[in-house]
Design a protein around this motif. Structure first.
Motif, PDB file in Angstrom:
ATOM      1  N   TYR A   1      -9.207  28.225  33.578  1.00 19.50           N
ATOM      2  CA  TYR A   1      -7.797  28.077  33.873  1.00 19.50           C
ATOM      3  C   TYR A   1      -6.952  28.982  32.971  1.00 19.50           C
ATOM      4  CZ  TYR A   1      -9.327  23.797  36.224  1.00 19.50           C
ATOM      5  OH  TYR A   1      -9.963  22.898  37.039  1.00 19.50           O
ATOM      6  N   LYS A   2      -5.860  29.482  33.518  1.00 11.04           N
ATOM      7  CA  LYS A   2      -4.936  30.302  32.742  1.00 11.04           C
ATOM      8  C   LYS A   2      -4.207  29.448  31.711  1.00 11.04           C
ATOM      9  CE  LYS A   2      -0.802  33.186  33.169  1.00 11.04           C
ATOM     10  NZ  LYS A   2       0.205  33.728  34.113  1.00 11.04           N
ATOM     11  N   ALA A   3      -4.056  29.990  30.503  1.00  7.09           N
ATOM     12  CA  ALA A   3      -3.357  29.281  29.433  1.00  7.09           C
ATOM     13  C   ALA A   3      -1.867  29.609  29.475  1.00  7.09           C
ATOM     14  CB  ALA A   3      -3.936  29.650  28.079  1.00  7.09           C
ATOM     15  N   THR A   4      -1.049  28.558  29.445  1.00 10.57           N
ATOM     16  CA  THR A   4       0.405  28.706  29.394  1.00 10.57           C
ATOM     17  C   THR A   4       0.902  28.175  28.058  1.00 10.57           C
ATOM     18  OG1 THR A   4       0.575  28.400  31.786  1.00 10.57           O
ATOM     19  CG2 THR A   4       2.585  28.103  30.499  1.00 10.57           C
ATOM     20  N   ASN A   5       1.715  28.960  27.352  1.00  3.83           N
ATOM     21  CA  ASN A   5       2.180  28.582  26.024  1.00  3.83           C
ATOM     22  C   ASN A   5       3.652  28.191  26.058  1.00  3.83           C
ATOM     23  OD1 ASN A   5      -0.327  29.242  24.726  1.00  3.83           O
ATOM     24  ND2 ASN A   5       0.217  31.400  24.924  1.00  3.83           N
ATOM     25  N   ARG A   6       3.970  27.165  25.308  1.00  6.81           N
ATOM     26  CA  ARG A   6       5.352  26.729  25.135  1.00  6.81           C
ATOM     27  C   ARG A   6       5.602  26.483  23.646  1.00  6.81           C
ATOM     28  NH1 ARG A   6       5.592  28.295  29.540  1.00  6.81           N
ATOM     29  NH2 ARG A   6       6.337  27.262  31.455  1.00  6.81           N
TER      30      ARG A   6
ATOM     31  N   LEU B   1       7.884  10.998  14.525  1.00  7.28           N
ATOM     32  CA  LEU B   1       7.220  12.064  15.267  1.00  7.28           C
ATOM     33  C   LEU B   1       6.121  11.449  16.103  1.00  7.28           C
ATOM     34  CD1 LEU B   1       6.689  15.172  15.732  1.00  7.28           C
ATOM     35  CD2 LEU B   1       4.954  14.964  13.941  1.00  7.28           C
ATOM     36  N   SER B   2       6.191  11.669  17.428  1.00  6.20           N
ATOM     37  CA  SER B   2       5.183  11.135  18.333  1.00  6.20           C
ATOM     38  C   SER B   2       4.740  12.247  19.278  1.00  6.20           C
ATOM     39  CB  SER B   2       5.757   9.960  19.133  1.00  6.20           C
ATOM     40  OG  SER B   2       4.790   9.434  20.017  1.00  6.20           O
ATOM     41  N   VAL B   3       3.444  12.595  19.240  1.00 10.88           N
ATOM     42  CA  VAL B   3       2.928  13.714  20.023  1.00 10.88           C
ATOM     43  C   VAL B   3       1.652  13.292  20.745  1.00 10.88           C
ATOM     44  CG1 VAL B   3       2.031  16.071  19.945  1.00 10.88           C
ATOM     45  CG2 VAL B   3       3.927  15.413  18.453  1.00 10.88           C
ATOM     46  N   GLU B   4       1.569  13.623  22.032  1.00 11.12           N
ATOM     47  CA  GLU B   4       0.379  13.360  22.833  1.00 11.12           C
ATOM     48  C   GLU B   4      -0.246  14.676  23.279  1.00 11.12           C
ATOM     49  OE1 GLU B   4       1.824   9.213  25.048  1.00 11.12           O
ATOM     50  OE2 GLU B   4       1.441  11.055  26.197  1.00 11.12           O
ATOM     51  N   ALA B   5      -1.564  14.715  23.304  1.00 15.02           N
ATOM     52  CA  ALA B   5      -2.319  15.804  23.921  1.00 15.02           C
ATOM     53  C   ALA B   5      -3.364  15.180  24.830  1.00 15.02           C
ATOM     54  CB  ALA B   5      -2.971  16.680  22.861  1.00 15.02           C
ATOM     55  N   ILE B   6      -4.087  16.023  25.559  1.00 17.82           N
ATOM     56  CA  ILE B   6      -5.176  15.522  26.381  1.00 17.82           C
ATOM     57  C   ILE B   6      -6.206  16.627  26.562  1.00 17.82           C
ATOM     58  CG2 ILE B   6      -3.941  16.112  28.526  1.00 17.82           C
ATOM     59  CD1 ILE B   6      -5.355  13.689  29.818  1.00 17.82           C
ATOM     60  N   ASN B   7      -7.466  16.292  26.327  1.00 18.22           N
ATOM     61  CA  ASN B   7      -8.554  17.265  26.408  1.00 18.22           C
ATOM     62  C   ASN B   7      -8.248  18.501  25.558  1.00 18.22           C
ATOM     63  OD1 ASN B   7      -9.959  15.638  28.323  1.00 18.22           O
ATOM     64  ND2 ASN B   7      -8.658  16.463  29.945  1.00 18.22           N
ATOM     65  N   GLY B   8      -7.623  18.267  24.420  1.00 16.17           N
ATOM     66  CA  GLY B   8      -7.254  19.350  23.524  1.00 16.17           C
ATOM     67  C   GLY B   8      -6.945  18.821  22.139  1.00 16.17           C
ATOM     68  N   HIS B   9      -6.823  19.738  21.183  1.00 18.35           N
ATOM     69  CA  HIS B   9      -6.657  19.343  19.785  1.00 18.35           C
ATOM     70  C   HIS B   9      -5.192  19.141  19.416  1.00 18.35           C
ATOM     71  CE1 HIS B   9      -6.501  23.905  19.549  1.00 18.35           C
ATOM     72  NE2 HIS B   9      -5.341  23.550  19.033  1.00 18.35           N
ATOM     73  N   ILE B  10      -4.992  18.488  18.265  1.00 21.90           N
ATOM     74  CA  ILE B  10      -3.689  18.405  17.607  1.00 21.90           C
ATOM     75  C   ILE B  10      -3.895  18.848  16.162  1.00 21.90           C
ATOM     76  CG2 ILE B  10      -1.795  16.928  16.867  1.00 21.90           C
ATOM     77  CD1 ILE B  10      -2.372  15.091  19.199  1.00 21.90           C
ATOM     78  N   LEU B  11      -3.242  19.930  15.774  1.00 21.33           N
ATOM     79  CA  LEU B  11      -3.331  20.460  14.418  1.00 21.33           C
ATOM     80  C   LEU B  11      -1.961  20.361  13.766  1.00 21.33           C
ATOM     81  CD1 LEU B  11      -5.355  23.746  15.156  1.00 21.33           C
ATOM     82  CD2 LEU B  11      -6.234  21.433  14.766  1.00 21.33           C
ATOM     83  N   VAL B  12      -1.894  19.771  12.575  1.00 19.80           N
ATOM     84  CA  VAL B  12      -0.622  19.569  11.884  1.00 19.80           C
ATOM     85  C   VAL B  12      -0.690  20.213  10.507  1.00 19.80           C
ATOM     86  CG1 VAL B  12       1.040  17.881  11.014  1.00 19.80           C
ATOM     87  CG2 VAL B  12      -0.255  17.392  13.107  1.00 19.80           C
TER      88      VAL B  12
ATOM     89  N   THR C   1      -0.262  24.669  24.061  1.00 19.91           N
ATOM     90  CA  THR C   1      -1.025  25.429  25.045  1.00 19.91           C
ATOM     91  C   THR C   1      -1.478  24.479  26.151  1.00 19.91           C
ATOM     92  OG1 THR C   1      -1.815  27.004  23.392  1.00 19.91           O
ATOM     93  CG2 THR C   1      -3.045  26.877  25.459  1.00 19.91           C
ATOM     94  N   VAL C   2      -1.154  24.844  27.386  1.00 17.85           N
ATOM     95  CA  VAL C   2      -1.518  24.040  28.549  1.00 17.85           C
ATOM     96  C   VAL C   2      -2.471  24.843  29.418  1.00 17.85           C
ATOM     97  CG1 VAL C   2      -0.683  22.867  30.618  1.00 17.85           C
ATOM     98  CG2 VAL C   2       0.692  22.833  28.527  1.00 17.85           C
ATOM     99  N   LYS C   3      -3.576  24.227  29.818  1.00 20.58           N
ATOM    100  CA  LYS C   3      -4.495  24.823  30.787  1.00 20.58           C
ATOM    101  C   LYS C   3      -4.563  23.904  31.994  1.00 20.58           C
ATOM    102  CE  LYS C   3      -7.362  27.315  27.447  1.00 20.58           C
ATOM    103  NZ  LYS C   3      -8.742  27.539  26.928  1.00 20.58           N
ATOM    104  N   SER C   4      -4.239  24.480  33.158  1.00 18.63           N
ATOM    105  CA  SER C   4      -4.169  23.695  34.385  1.00 18.63           C
ATOM    106  C   SER C   4      -4.519  24.601  35.563  1.00 18.63           C
ATOM    107  CB  SER C   4      -2.750  23.121  34.559  1.00 18.63           C
ATOM    108  OG  SER C   4      -2.594  22.507  35.817  1.00 18.63           O
TER     109      SER C   4
ATOM    110  N   ILE D   1      -6.277  18.725  33.435  1.00 21.31           N
ATOM    111  CA  ILE D   1      -5.466  19.547  32.545  1.00 21.31           C
ATOM    112  C   ILE D   1      -6.020  19.475  31.125  1.00 21.31           C
ATOM    113  CG2 ILE D   1      -3.308  19.307  33.853  1.00 21.31           C
ATOM    114  CD1 ILE D   1      -2.476  17.134  31.841  1.00 21.31           C
ATOM    115  N   SER D   2      -5.628  20.460  30.330  1.00 23.79           N
ATOM    116  CA  SER D   2      -5.892  20.447  28.893  1.00 23.79           C
ATOM    117  C   SER D   2      -4.593  20.796  28.181  1.00 23.79           C
ATOM    118  CB  SER D   2      -6.973  21.467  28.521  1.00 23.79           C
ATOM    119  OG  SER D   2      -7.062  21.620  27.112  1.00 23.79           O
ATOM    120  N   VAL D   3      -4.183  19.941  27.255  1.00 28.44           N
ATOM    121  CA  VAL D   3      -2.969  20.166  26.472  1.00 28.44           C
ATOM    122  C   VAL D   3      -3.323  20.061  24.994  1.00 28.44           C
ATOM    123  CG1 VAL D   3      -0.637  19.355  25.942  1.00 28.44           C
ATOM    124  CG2 VAL D   3      -1.499  19.211  28.291  1.00 28.44           C
ATOM    125  N   SER D   4      -3.019  21.106  24.254  1.00 28.03           N
ATOM    126  CA  SER D   4      -3.271  21.093  22.805  1.00 28.03           C
ATOM    127  C   SER D   4      -2.012  21.542  22.065  1.00 28.03           C
ATOM    128  CB  SER D   4      -4.451  21.996  22.448  1.00 28.03           C
ATOM    129  OG  SER D   4      -4.224  23.327  22.873  1.00 28.03           O
TER     130      SER D   4
END
Length: 400
Positions: free
Chosen positions: A128-133, A146-157, A170-173, A201-204
């Motif tokens: 899947y193409k990666a889309t960045n925001r 601070l409340s953050v959700e991801a799915i099938n992807g990492h969270i780095l702080v 980064t979203v892959k869909s 989807i993958s959201v990191s």
């Protein structure tokens, strides 16, 4: 789980250098059905099995590649979570079965699970193409959430020197719908980034925080790693599955972290009340200041080193529980503290390397081993360390 599937996991560990060929041979030997009488399991048979080990390796490697290819080809993305959960269940059964017969090697098995389960191992979202925001806040004040959700992807702080929160996502869909998936909000009370969709989807996220104390930090994902360094908050929570949680330099009054089939690693943590929970993997904690810590896993070892009192609190309370693996606490304690220990295991030993202890209760019945002990004059100590440790088929060692 079938014999061939169990061998698949074992040989994958061998292939990636997680275990030696001798350890792999012992594991395969442990799961193979017993054949014939005890006499037929003679030394010559054992040598023959070792001689045929190379052939066994080749066969199971083929099985591994076949299984992975089938997974990538046949999975339905809506059922991705179910497929991973089924995989995890198989691993848990394998971990239990092998741990009872090969103490020590089982630790390496469960330590390996998360690296194999991570979605990147299967390249599920690689096509899947990666889309960045990029999301940025206005000035951040102490006490915000601070409340953050991801799915099938990492969270780095990580920490930075600017007085704002920056989130790089980064979203892959399969379709270009990143703006439909992400829901970002900000007000005077805090910052939130949620996922409106699940499944295919993958959201990191990579998050940069200023050096302020937040009221709550809440991080949630699945099938992705959570890594946090240098954060400060009243309450900290991190939840994932099938991957690791790594905290370094985190300070919080209350810390709650939970995963399954993934390691939990702590380093230089300050937290008055800490709850750590995983399944089928390892908990390692180094350089900790706390009053209360509960660390619970299954089929994985617990290792704790260098624990100090939180602020002016005179007590340190540890509740440590696992199964089919060992527990070790190394305090490196040069100060005068009173120790109270309650430890229980089966098919293994309890070693308390603490001077001047009075053993109030020692019980060895069948395979069970139970010890209760106090430092001499325990009630007179200003600072106390209270440890409850429980496991099965694993040694317990506590060193002052």
């Amino acid at each position: 789980m079938s014999i061939s599937e169990e061998k698949m996991f074992i040989l994958k560990m061998l292939e990636e250098g997680k275990i030696s060929s001798e350890e792999a041979a012992r594991l395969i030997e442990a799961i193979e059905p017993q054949r014939g009488t005890a006499d037929s399991y003679s030394s010559s048979k054992h040598q023959q099995k070792k001689a045929n080990f190379t052939d066994e390796v080749s066969k199971v490697k083929d099985k591994l590649n076949e299984w992975k290819n089938d997974f990538k080809k046949n999975y339905n993305q809506k059922d991705f979570d179910r497929a991973v959960d089924e995989f995890s269940t198989k691993v848990e059964k394998l971990g239990k079965g092998l741990a009872y017969t090969t103490i020590g090697v089982a630790d390496k098995l469960v330590d390996f699970v998360s690296s194999f389960v991570e979605t990147n191992s299967f390249n599920v979202f690689g096509k899947y193409k990666a889309t960045n925001r990029v999301f940025e806040t206005a000035n951040v004040n102490e006490g915000m959430e601070l409340s953050v959700e991801a799915i099938n992807g990492h969270i780095l702080v990580k920490k930075h020197m600017e007085n704002k929160v920056i989130i790089r996502t980064t979203v892959k869909s399969p379709v270009d719908n990143a703006d439909e998936i992400l829901d970002f909000s900000q007000d005077e009370n805090g910052v939130a980034l949620k996922c409106n969709k699940i499944g295919n989807i993958s959201v990191s996220h990579e998050i940069f925080l200023p050096a302020v104390k937040f009221k709550n930090i809440n991080l949630v994902t699945k099938n992705g790693k959570v890594y946090v360094e240098d954060s400060t908050s009243e309450n900290f929570e991190a939840v994932t599955s099938n991957s690791n949680i790594d905290l370094m330099g985190v300070t919080s009054d209350k810390i709650n972290v939970s995963t399954k089939n993934g390691r939990i690693n702590f380093g230089y943590i300050i937290g008055k009340d800490i709850n750590v929970n995983t399944i089928n993997s390892v908990i390692e904690i180094r350089q900790l200041k706390t009053t209360n810590i509960n660390a619970v896993t299954k089929n994985g070892r617990i290792f704790i080193e260098n624990v100090y009192n939180h602020n002016d609190d005179p007590n340190i309370n540890m509740n440590l529980k696992t199964s089919s693996a060992g527990i070790k606490v190394n305090m490196n304690d040069m100060e005068k503290k009173g120790y109270r220990v309650k430890a229980q295991t089966t098919n293994a030993e309890i070693n308390l390397l603490i001077p001047e202890m009075t053993y109030r209760n020692i019980s060895k019945q069948m395979a069970s081993n139970f010890v209760e002990a106090d430092s001499n004059g325990y009630d007179e100590y200003v600072n106390k360390v209270n440890i409850v440790a429980e496991t099965t088929s694993g040694n317990i060692e506590i060193v002052k």
